[in-house]
Each structure stands twice: as C-alpha cells, then as structure tokens.
Write a protein that holds these residues in place. Structure first.
Motif, PDB file in Angstrom:
ATOM      1  N   TYR A 253       0.821  -1.212   0.000  1.00 14.17           N
ATOM      2  CA  TYR A 253       0.000   0.000   0.000  1.00 14.17           C
ATOM      3  C   TYR A 253       0.855   1.263   0.000  1.00 14.17           C
ATOM      4  O   TYR A 253       0.512   2.262   0.633  1.00 14.17           O
ATOM      5  CB  TYR A 253      -0.984   0.011   1.182  1.00 14.17           C
ATOM      6  N   GLU A 322     -13.108  -8.648   6.828  1.00 14.74           N
ATOM      7  CA  GLU A 322     -12.991  -7.520   5.892  1.00 14.74           C
ATOM      8  C   GLU A 322     -11.767  -6.673   6.204  1.00 14.74           C
ATOM      9  O   GLU A 322     -11.122  -6.133   5.290  1.00 14.74           O
ATOM     10  CB  GLU A 322     -14.252  -6.648   5.952  1.00 14.74           C
ATOM     11  N   THR A 325      -8.634  -7.379   4.227  1.00 14.71           N
ATOM     12  CA  THR A 325      -8.611  -7.267   2.772  1.00 14.71           C
ATOM     13  C   THR A 325      -7.780  -6.066   2.323  1.00 14.71           C
ATOM     14  O   THR A 325      -7.615  -5.080   3.054  1.00 14.71           O
ATOM     15  CB  THR A 325     -10.039  -7.117   2.216  1.00 14.71           C
ATOM     16  N   GLN A 326      -7.282  -6.140   1.093  1.00 19.97           N
ATOM     17  CA  GLN A 326      -6.519  -5.036   0.529  1.00 19.97           C
ATOM     18  C   GLN A 326      -7.378  -3.794   0.388  1.00 19.97           C
ATOM     19  O   GLN A 326      -6.904  -2.675   0.630  1.00 19.97           O
ATOM     20  CB  GLN A 326      -5.951  -5.441  -0.832  1.00 19.97           C
ATOM     21  N   ALA A 327      -8.627  -3.965  -0.031  1.00 20.58           N
ATOM     22  CA  ALA A 327      -9.514  -2.811  -0.223  1.00 20.58           C
ATOM     23  C   ALA A 327      -9.707  -2.041   1.082  1.00 20.58           C
ATOM     24  O   ALA A 327      -9.671  -0.802   1.110  1.00 20.58           O
ATOM     25  CB  ALA A 327     -10.866  -3.282  -0.762  1.00 20.58           C
ATOM     26  N   ARG A 330      -6.295  -0.280   2.050  1.00 23.75           N
ATOM     27  CA  ARG A 330      -6.003   0.853   1.169  1.00 23.75           C
ATOM     28  C   ARG A 330      -6.911   2.037   1.518  1.00 23.75           C
ATOM     29  O   ARG A 330      -6.460   3.179   1.611  1.00 23.75           O
ATOM     30  CB  ARG A 330      -6.185   0.438  -0.289  1.00 23.75           C
ATOM     31  N   ALA A 331      -8.188   1.754   1.709  1.00 22.43           N
ATOM     32  CA  ALA A 331      -9.130   2.815   2.072  1.00 22.43           C
ATOM     33  C   ALA A 331      -8.769   3.435   3.412  1.00 22.43           C
ATOM     34  O   ALA A 331      -8.894   4.647   3.616  1.00 22.43           O
ATOM     35  CB  ALA A 331     -10.557   2.252   2.102  1.00 22.43           C
ATOM     36  N   ARG A 391      -9.205   5.079  -6.173  1.00 25.91           N
ATOM     37  CA  ARG A 391     -10.564   4.560  -6.040  1.00 25.91           C
ATOM     38  C   ARG A 391     -10.696   3.804  -4.727  1.00 25.91           C
ATOM     39  O   ARG A 391      -9.886   2.937  -4.412  1.00 25.91           O
ATOM     40  CB  ARG A 391     -10.892   3.636  -7.215  1.00 25.91           C
ATOM     41  N   ILE A 392     -11.725   4.140  -3.973  1.00 26.82           N
ATOM     42  CA  ILE A 392     -11.974   3.506  -2.676  1.00 26.82           C
ATOM     43  C   ILE A 392     -13.159   2.556  -2.818  1.00 26.82           C
ATOM     44  O   ILE A 392     -14.232   2.959  -3.268  1.00 26.82           O
ATOM     45  CB  ILE A 392     -12.256   4.562  -1.588  1.00 26.82           C
ATOM     46  N   SER A 393     -12.959   1.300  -2.427  1.00 23.04           N
ATOM     47  CA  SER A 393     -14.024   0.310  -2.562  1.00 23.04           C
ATOM     48  C   SER A 393     -14.418  -0.320  -1.230  1.00 23.04           C
ATOM     49  O   SER A 393     -15.129  -1.326  -1.205  1.00 23.04           O
ATOM     50  CB  SER A 393     -13.604  -0.787  -3.550  1.00 23.04           C
ATOM     51  N   SER A 394     -13.955   0.262  -0.127  1.00 21.72           N
ATOM     52  CA  SER A 394     -14.317  -0.270   1.192  1.00 21.72           C
ATOM     53  C   SER A 394     -14.757   0.883   2.091  1.00 21.72           C
ATOM     54  O   SER A 394     -13.935   1.649   2.588  1.00 21.72           O
ATOM     55  CB  SER A 394     -13.139  -1.011   1.828  1.00 21.72           C
TER      56      SER A 394
END
Length: 419
Positions: A253, A322, A325-327, A330-331, A391-394
C-alpha cells in the motif's frame, strides 16, 4: 605454472557480462561465473582489483543518474538478495574514496554516516570483506555479480544534490538550513523526543497531548525561522534554500501511504510527488520545512500502521475478515491521510494567524517569496506531473481510517500550506 594473461579491463568486462546476464535472467551467468572462478584461482589480487574498478564505475554511474547513498541503501534493502546487500555499503564507501570530504554536500555526508561510513573511506578489498564475513570466494564473487546487476538496472532519477566532488560550500540550494544554531537543534531534538513518546504510549489522550505540543513547536519554529531569514537578508531578499528530499515508502500500500506524506507536506509549504517504482515520495520545499515534514510524516506513518493493526484486532466476525482485505487497508490509509491533513491545516492556520498578529505584515511577503522559490524548483525537477485519484471500494476501511486519524497524535502541526 599457469600465468594469467588477462588484463584488469578484461576481467571487469567478464564481471559486467555476468551481471548483464543475471539482470536479464539468462542462464549464461553461470558460464561467466566459471570464467571468473578460473581467473580467481590464478590471481586473487587482480580479481579484487577488477571488482573495485567495476563497482566504483557502476556506483559513480548511479550518482550520475540521480541516485544518492540513502536511495541505494533503501532500494537495495528492497531489491537486493540478502547475500549481496552487505556488499553495498563498502562499495559505496570505496567509490567515495576519490573525493575530499569538503567536496561532498553536507546532506550527502549525513547519508554516508547513516550507512556507517564516516569521513574515512577505504577502497574495497574483496578478500578482506569476504574474510570478515567468513565467506568463501565463490560466494563473494557471486555477491559482486548480483550487486553489479542491481546497479546496472537502476532507472534515472531527478538529481537532488550536487555530484560528489563538485560541491561548493554555501552554494545556494546545496547548503543546510541557513543560520542553524545550537538552540535550533535543541528545538528539533525536543520535537523528536515528543513525537517518539507519542508513538510509544498506549494511551491516546497522552499521545494527543505530546503530539499537540510537538506540532505547536514545529509550526512556530518554522515561521520564526522564515522571519529571521528575511530580516537578516532584508525584506526584499529572502534567501533561496529550496531543496528536495526523497522519503521511501514501505510496501504494501505504498501509494496509499504516500498520501499521508503528501498531506503533511501540503501544510508545511512543501510539494510532494509520488513515484511508484522505486516507491518513494519526493518532497520539495525549504530546508527546514523539509526536515519538519520528514519528522512528522515518519511519526504519523508509524501511528497509522499501529492504528490499522489495532483496528483489525478489535474487529469481530465478518468485520474482522474484511479488515484483512486489501480494499479495506487501502481505504484506511487514504482516509487517514485526508483527515490528518484537515486537522493539520486547522492547527497551522491558527498558529500562522497568531504569528501574523505579532509580526504585522512582515510574514506574508516572506511566505509568498518562499512559495515562488519552491514552485520554481518543483518545475525544474518535475516538468511533467499528473494528478492521481485513488478509487476507494471499502466504506468500512474509510470510516476506520477517519476514526483512527481523529485519535492520531497531532493537533497543532508544522508550518503552512502548499499550492
């Protein structure tokens, strides 16, 4: 009796060919290694001499491509195999043997000291190096080939410091923060001490108090130094000590973490440019603001990693899964950086208003001139940059990052804003 008819240059060429094959992942490296082994059986001192010539030339070439001692150490720590990494610092020291210490920029000397190289630089002796490590000749030669392959594949970076041997004392951008006194060093020492305690404590309230005090000192210190500099040179003459530093990012990250460095840089009148490979952030600003940015961003990166770990440990059930997770992670880092930036900006605005009230109209022209100088250097180093959106997905990771940033130790931070 076998007599070696090869010249030093020929053996250097074989080493270079072995390194090229190794870097390309070709199988021919073993053939070259066998040739080198035969040279070594005949004349070890000649092979040692060829190794010194080879590595001196490759490291000198790295300086020409914009690399600095700390850059090689950081990238080497990430890319070099463990058996070759210990050879890097002695090889750097060997190349530095060619220059008087007065012809090295002070920041360059500091980086060498950080590698354990202090003022006396000895030419590399492969035999002595291998003996000190109780390593056989075959493994020592293999380490040379791997290090040479690493050096051959370094990309070109913007040059931030004068080349070794070309430094002229007090030559504009190459100098240390102007007018630094023993009292100033004591302030920086106190700031570092407060942040170290903030990182170490397990109590959020105590960390907040320690960091708030550190950041208050940082903001006031930077502004006071800017005014002192302007008064010493005349209000129309603000000395240009704009410079740049690379802050290396740890995986994973790295891109998300770089946003935290960017947030700290922004409120310190600095500009931050992220490079993916190698993974570092180049921060451009005045010398003192760069130092403060590095101190605080390093501390906050430690706090952010610790906060992410604590978030995962507190989570339960589905949330715990959760949080791994990478998402989510990163978020977390992106949200943490955004909220930290907001808190820092509010604190800095208050400190700047306080100093401006004391100094009248003297502060703003100084800051405006400094911004022009820093922007000019930024444009020189990076004529072409792009703005990246993450881009944030979490949503859970984003909220966790915001909550962690609200508890981070920083309430009254370093100096001002960047364009």
């Amino acid at each position: 009796m076998v007599v070696n008819q090869s010249t030093d240059e020929h053996i250097v060429g074989v080493f270079r060919a072995a390194a090229i094959a190794t870097a390309a992942g070709e199988g021919g490296g073993e053939t070259f290694a066998g040739q080198l082994g035969r040279f070594d059986e005949i004349d070890k001192p000649q092979v040692d001499r060829a190794v010194r010539l080879l590595l001196d030339a490759l490291i000198r070439d790295a300086w020409g491509r914009g690399w600095q001692p700390n850059d090689l150490a950081e990238f080497g720590r990430r890319e070099l195999e463990p058996d070759a990494l210990p050879l890097l610092a002695p090889a750097i020291g060997s190349e530095q043997h060619a220059y008087p210490i007065a012809k090295l920029a002070p920041q360059w000397v500091d980086q060498l000291a950080g590698l354990g190289l202090r003022k006396s630089f000895d030419p590399l002796d492969l035999t002595a190096w291998a003996t000190s490590r109780r390593q056989g000749r075959y493994l020592a030669i293999d380490a040379v080939i791997k290090l040479a392959a690493f050096l051959l594949t370094l990309p070109v970076l913007p040059r931030l410091l004068p080349l070794p041997g070309t430094y002229l004392p007090l030559s504009g951008r190459d100098r240390r923060p102007g007018g630094r006194t023993h009292g100033d060093d004591k302030v920086l020492g106190r700031i570092r001490g407060l942040l170290a305690k903030a990182e170490a404590t397990e109590f959020p309230d105590e960390a907040d108090a320690l960091s708030a005090k550190a950041q208050e000192l940082m903001a006031k210190f930077s502004l006071d130094q800017a005014l002192v500099d302007a008064q010493g040179n005349g209000s129309a003459e603000v000395s240009d000590d704009s410079a740049a530093r690379r802050i290396w990012m740890e995986s994973p990250y790295a891109t998300a973490k770089s946003r935290l460095v960017g947030a700290v840089a922004d409120v310190n009148r600095c500009h931050a440019v992220m490079t993916d490979r190698p993974p570092f952030v180049t921060v451009v600003g005045s010398e003192l603001d760069l130092e403060l940015t590095e101190i605080l961003s390093t501390s906050l990166l430690v706090q952010a990693n610790r906060a992410l770990l604590a978030t995962g440990q507190r989570a339960r059930g589905r949330q715990k899964a959760e949080a791994k997770t990478q998402a989510f992670r990163r978020a977390f880092f992106v949200a943490y950086a955004q909220r930290v930036g907001e808190r820092l900006q509010a604190a800095v605005d208050a400190t700047q208003a306080e100093v401006a009230a004391e100094q009248g109209d003297a502060l703003l022209p100084v800051l405006a001139k400094r911004e022009q100088q820093v922007t000019a250097l930024l444009t020189t180093l990076f004529p072409n940059t792009t703005t990246r959106r993450t881009r944030i997905s979490s949503g859970a990771g984003w909220l966790a990052g915001l909550n962690a940033a609200d508890q981070a130790s920083l309430d009254a931070n370093p100096a001002i804003r960047s364009a």
